[in-house]
Each structure stands twice: as C-alpha cells, then as structure tokens.
Design a protein around this motif. Structure first.
Motif, short mmCIF file in Angstrom:
data_model
loop_
_atom_site.label_atom_id
_atom_site.label_comp_id
_atom_site.label_asym_id
_atom_site.label_seq_id
_atom_site.Cartn_x
_atom_site.Cartn_y
_atom_site.Cartn_z
N TYR A 107 2.67 -20.08 -21.74
CA TYR A 107 1.45 -21.13 -21.97
C TYR A 107 1.33 -22.08 -21.30
O TYR A 107 0.39 -22.47 -20.54
CB TYR A 107 1.47 -21.12 -23.50
N ARG A 108 2.36 -22.99 -20.87
CA ARG A 108 2.47 -24.32 -20.22
C ARG A 108 2.37 -23.96 -18.92
O ARG A 108 1.69 -24.59 -18.10
CB ARG A 108 3.67 -25.04 -20.72
N GLN A 109 2.98 -22.84 -18.39
CA GLN A 109 2.76 -22.67 -16.88
C GLN A 109 1.67 -21.98 -16.63
O GLN A 109 1.05 -22.41 -15.67
CB GLN A 109 3.97 -21.23 -16.65
N SER A 110 0.84 -21.27 -17.58
CA SER A 110 -0.57 -20.86 -17.32
C SER A 110 -1.32 -21.97 -17.34
O SER A 110 -2.36 -22.14 -16.46
CB SER A 110 -0.93 -19.87 -18.58
N LEU A 111 -1.49 -22.83 -18.17
CA LEU A 111 -2.26 -24.23 -18.14
C LEU A 111 -2.17 -24.80 -17.06
O LEU A 111 -3.01 -25.57 -16.23
CB LEU A 111 -1.87 -25.12 -19.52
N VAL A 117 -7.02 -23.59 -10.34
CA VAL A 117 -8.02 -22.47 -10.37
C VAL A 117 -9.40 -22.67 -11.29
O VAL A 117 -10.34 -21.88 -11.22
CB VAL A 117 -7.47 -21.16 -10.77
N LYS A 118 -8.86 -23.86 -11.95
CA LYS A 118 -10.27 -24.09 -12.98
C LYS A 118 -10.87 -22.86 -13.86
O LYS A 118 -12.03 -22.55 -13.96
CB LYS A 118 -11.54 -24.93 -12.30
N ASP A 119 -9.89 -22.01 -14.41
CA ASP A 119 -10.17 -21.07 -15.37
C ASP A 119 -10.37 -21.53 -16.58
O ASP A 119 -9.34 -21.48 -17.44
CB ASP A 119 -9.49 -19.81 -15.01
#
Length: 623
Positions: A107-111, A117-119
C-alpha cells in the motif's frame, strides 16, 4: 401448504440463479479470451485488473497471480498508473490472507508512486487499505484519520461514487466498535443511499452487513437477521464465498444471542465450509470459536473444546491477540461449566495477561469475573473475593468509559450538524458577495464609459435596479437562513441536553442497582455523585440561554416586566414550552419526572393567573 410454498421458493430461486450464473460465466470466458489474444500493452494491463477484481473473492490465489502479472507488465512497458494499481491489488491480496506487514508495504509503495502519477482514486483506495489494517489492529482513531483523507478526495468529485459509499460503510464499522451507534447508522444509511443510486449489488450487500451489525448491537435481532439474509442472498448469487461465510457467521451469532442454538450451529457449519474452501484463516478461527460456544451451551464440552483448540491454534499462528484472549476466556468458561475449575483458572490467567497487554477491559472484566466463580467452586473464598474486587474495579471503569463514549457521541453529532448548518450560510454569503461584485463592476463600467449616452444609462440603470432587487432578496434569504440556523441550533442544543440527561440518568440508575446488588458502595457512590454534578451543570444552561435569546429576543425581559414574581427556574420552564418541547423532553432537560412537569405547569398557571379555559402554551407563545 407450507411445503408447497417452500418448493415454489426453491424453484423460483433456481430459475433466477441459473441465468445469472450463466451470464457471469459467459463474461468471464469472454474476458479470458480477450486476455489470451491481447498484445502486451496498456489495454492488457486493464484486462488483468478486471480479472483480478473478478476472481478476488472466488479464487484468491488466481486473483493474486493476475495482480502480479499486471504489476510485472506495467513495469515492463513503463506504465506508472498500472504499476500503482497493481501494487494496491497485491496489497489487497495480502490483507485478505492476513499478512499485515506485506500488505502495508505494498500500500505504501502504491501511495509513493501515486505522488508521481496523480491517480487520486487509487490513492484513496490505498489509504482505505491502510485504514483496514489499522482497524484490524484496534487503532480506530488512526483508521478514521486515514478515511478523512479519503473523504477529502471524494469531496472534489462532482458525483457520488461506489468508493465513497464504501468509505461511509467502513466508517460505520469503526463507529460500531467505538460504541457510537447513532453515528454508525447515519454513515451506513449514506452508503446504502449511494449504492442504490448506482445499483452496486455487492457493495450494497456490504452496507447491509454493517447495518445488520448496528441492529444487533441495539438488540434489534430480527432486523439484524433480515439485513444479513439480504446480504447473503446477494453474495451467494455472485459466488462471493468470503463474504457469504461472513454473513453466515453473523446470522449464526444472532441466533446464538437468541438462544436458538440449532439454527446458530447450522449457519456456523456452512460458514466454516466456505472459509475452509478459500483458506480464510481468521474467519475459520472466529467461526470455530462461535461453534465452541454453542456446544458449551448444549453441555457438549468435548466438542466445544475441540473447536476452541482448533481456533486457538489458528489465531496464535496469525498473532491475533484479541481473538486469542477471547477464545481462552471461552475455553475457561467451558471447563468451569463442566465442573473443571482447576483447568479453567490457568486459561483465565493467560487471558488476563493478554488483555492487559492489548488493553482490552472487556476481556479483562470477563476473565476476573469467571475466575472468581471458578475459585467459588473450589471453595477458596479469599481468592474468590480478590478476583471479584478486581472485576468490580474494571467494571466501574467501563461504566465511566461508556458514559464518556455516549456523551462524546452526542458532541460529535452536535458538531457535525453545526458544520452542516454553517456550510448553508456560507454558500448564501458567497452568492451575495458575487452579486455585490457584479454590481460594483457595472458601476465602474458606467463611470468608464461616460454618462452621456442616456439610453445606455437607462438600460444599465434598469439592470442595476433588477440586480438591487435581487441583492435585497438574497440579503433577506441570508437573514432567513441565519434565523433558521439559530432556531435549529437552539433546538439541537436543547434536544442534546435532554438526551445527555437521559443517558446520565440511565447510568445513574444502573450504578444504583449494581451498588445495591453487589454491596460495593464507594466506587458506585462516586460515580453517582459525578453524574448528579453533570446533570445540574449550569454551563449547559448558559449556552442554552444564549442561543434562546438570539432567536427569541427580549422574551426574558418581557416575562419579567409582565410577571416579576416568575423565578429563574420557571423562566427556563417557559422557554422550553415556547419551543414546543414535549413533556418528556422537558422532564429530561430539567432532570425532573413527568409528574414534576405537571406540577410545574399547575404552579405556573396560578402564578400567571390563567383560568382553566385559557391555554398556558398560547399565552407563553404570545409573549
């Protein structure tokens, strides 16, 4: 006749379910065909994401395989948005398999990648994932803070979304665990309203499950079963085994509370079958613990202990300390009930150690109370009394905590309503400022263009006149909104004052009953004195008087001028009558009985010299 009805229902279910399942299988086959023939690229990443979602709760291992392939392909083609979503998907897989550390890492890597990418939608989902982990570990405040960030994103979107509804539903679950059932109910209904708009059946089922939990917590067991069965029907129609197992477990729990042990066991057995099929370990442990409690109530101690032992082994592997403590207590109760107190006491000791470690007063209370009963069976009065005293101390602290929670819930509701009312006022002010700015711009244009063109001046003058009328209308609307806001604020404050006193009175009566039944006076007397002080706190009345005078200007002065002998307490009584409060609400606010309200009315009628034919309410409203 009953048999025919059942047969008809089954036939109807088959007719509905088979086409639905066939349609779903066709969709999956179509997806798999697209996936097999697609070249490597962004579209294939999207297909893998859809396949992950499709299989997540049917075949978790296959879903994880698609998420990992999605992540690998996104990195290969340098598609950052797909990589961020793939990291989030893998985090979900680890969450569902109870691998907390790995889930948090993904989750932290995704954040971190989403900063690039501003998704925002995937960011909101990853924040939700971290909130779930915090919730599972009992960190409710941290979970709510993360969800507040999620809500901040959704406020920027033009329409409601299914993800917003999920956030409301999750917040409801947290408030349930905090004992704030009224706030939980409000969050849950907000979620259901959105799901109904979007016709999102699975998410609607999730919200129904939360609603069922609220009803169960409020002892509305029939409603709880009804909502859980609605949710179960949706999950089964979509072959969602994980949440079907959860719903079956929840239904079994309600039957257990109702002492309907046969029905409870039937639902627990079906839940266990589903959770074993998809290897949902935490759910298996919970269901085994619940089955053990049913067997214990049916005096089938051997079966109960077998279930408890299996469940205990799982939670120890998962390091679920809260559940471990709960099962140890239940095992001890089963041994004690079977007249084996020597086997029960060591289990209670282990539960006490864990409860102290994780700060779980509820489990600690159960442990000490049951341990005192075990020592009573062993005829050891000194140890029995020591453990009972420990239980009483914790029980008192829980009573104080419950009181604080209920008052805090009222404060939260009140603050939320005030914010909503202030937003309405701010919107009116913004519109009014906009109109003023437009008129100012018009005046500047007139001065800049010269006043020689009379036709233009007349035209603009007419437009300005219309704008002035519109501005006056907006100003009136603003004043009306301010008055409505103050009236609502006054009523809200009065009702919360009534509810607070009702809560305190209930706690006081409970404390008195416990004091009388248990003979431990000092702690309960201190609690009763604290409640009495809160019920007569004049600060609440100062706030009420301030709000009242803003809405009903000069009421107190007019009363004092016409009836100088009216006392301060009688003036408060008249204020509540002027607000059209019911006798019950007045009784709660003034902390008197309904009979006391009646006597106060009669005394006031005499003092105001009102005949039997005249209305006290009409006179007070006219002042």
């Amino acid at each position: 006749m009953k048999a025919l009805t059942a047969l008809f229902c089954c036939a109807t279910l088959l007719v509905v379910t088979i086409p639905m399942t066939a349609q779903k299988n066709q969709k999956i086959d179509s997806l798999l065909e697209v996936y097999a023939n697609q070249p490597e690229g962004i579209e294939k990443v999207k297909t893998l994401s859809t396949l992950f979602t499709t299989f997540l709760y049917q075949d978790p291992d296959l879903a994880k395989k698609y998420a990992e392939e999605m992540l690998s392909l996104s990195r290969k083609i340098n598609y950052d948005r797909g990589e961020a979503l793939g990291l989030y998907h893998i985090g979900v897989c680890f969450t569902n398999s109870n691998n907390v550390d790995s889930a948090r890492t993904y989750y932290r890597q995704s954040l971190k990648l989403q900063e690039k990418v501003k998704d925002e939608k995937t960011r909101a989902n990853a924040l939700d994932g971290l909130a779930i982990l915090a919730y599972d570990q009992g960190n409710y405040d941290e979970a709510l803070e993360l969800l507040d960030e999620t809500l901040a994103f959704f406020k920027t979107t033009p329409v409601d979304s299914s993800s917003l509804a999920s956030t409301h539903s999750f917040r409801a679950s947290i408030y349930i665990n905090q004992g704030k059932f009224n706030i939980a109910l409000k969050e849950c209904m907000a979620a259901l309203d959105i799901y109904n708009k979007f016709d999102d059946e699975i998410r609607k089922a999730d919200a129904l499950g939360v609603l069922a939990s609220i009803e169960s917590s409020l002892n509305n067991f029939e409603n709880s079963i009804k909502y859980n069965k609605e949710a179960l029907e949706i999950y089964e129609a979509n072959n969602d085994l994980y949440y079907s197992a959860q719903a079956l477990n929840d239904i079994g729990n309600v039957h257990y509370y109702l002492k309907e042990y046969r029905e409870a066991l039937e639902h627990f057995e079906r839940s266990l079958e589903h959770s074993e099929e998809i290897n949902a370990k935490a759910l298996q442990a919970t269901t085994l613990g619940n089955m053990g409690k049913v067997y214990s109530e049916n005096n089938q101690t051997d079966k109960a202990l077998t279930c408890f032992t299996k469940g205990l082994k799982i939670v120890q592997q998962l390091e679920y300390r809260f559940k471990e403590c709960e099962i140890l207590n239940d095992m001890g109760i089963a041994y004690s009930k079977d007249n084996q107190p020597d086997n029960a006491i060591p289990l209670f000791d282990k539960a006490i150690a864990i409860a102290n470690e994780i700060q779980s007063p509820r489990n600690l209370e159960i442990s000490y109370y049951q341990k005192s009963l075990a020592f009573a069976k062993l005829n050891q009065p000194v140890l029995e009394l020591d453990n009972y005293k420990a239980y009483t101390k914790i029980h008192d602290s829980i009573l104080n905590l419950e009181k604080s929670k209920q008052i805090e819930e009222l404060r939260t509701i009140y603050d939320t309503e005030r914010k909503e009312q202030q937003i309405v006022l701010q919107e009116n002010e913004i519109e009014l400022l906009g109109q003023q700015a437009e008129i100012s711009k018009l005046q500047k244009l007139l001065l800049g263009g010269g006043l020689g063109l009379s036709l233009l001046v007349i035209g603009f003058g007419f437009y300005g006149y219309r704008q002035k009328i519109k501005r006056s209308q907006l100003e009136r609307e603003k004043l009306d909104a301010e008055l409505a806001f103050k009236k609502k604020e006054l009523t809200t404050h009065a009702l919360h004052l009534a509810k607070k006193n009702e809560v305190l009175e209930g706690l006081k009566q409970k404390a008195k009953a416990l004091k009388a039944s248990e003979g431990s006076g000092q702690g309960y007397q201190q609690l009763i004195q604290t409640i009495n002080f809160d019920q007569h706190d004049d600060k609440n009345w100062e706030s009420f008087t301030r709000y009242f005078e803003q809405v009903h200007k000069d009421f107190a002065g007019n009363v004092k001028t016409r009836y100088p002998e009216v006392t301060k307490n009688e003036l408060r009584f008249m204020a509540l009558i002027k607000m059209n409060m019911s006798s019950k609400e007045i009784a709660n606010i003034l902390n008197i009985s309904l009979a006391g309200v009646k006597k106060a009315r009669n005394r006031l009628r005499k003092k105001l010299d009102i005949t039997p034919e005249e209305s006290l309410e009409a006179l007070i409203i006219s002042i």
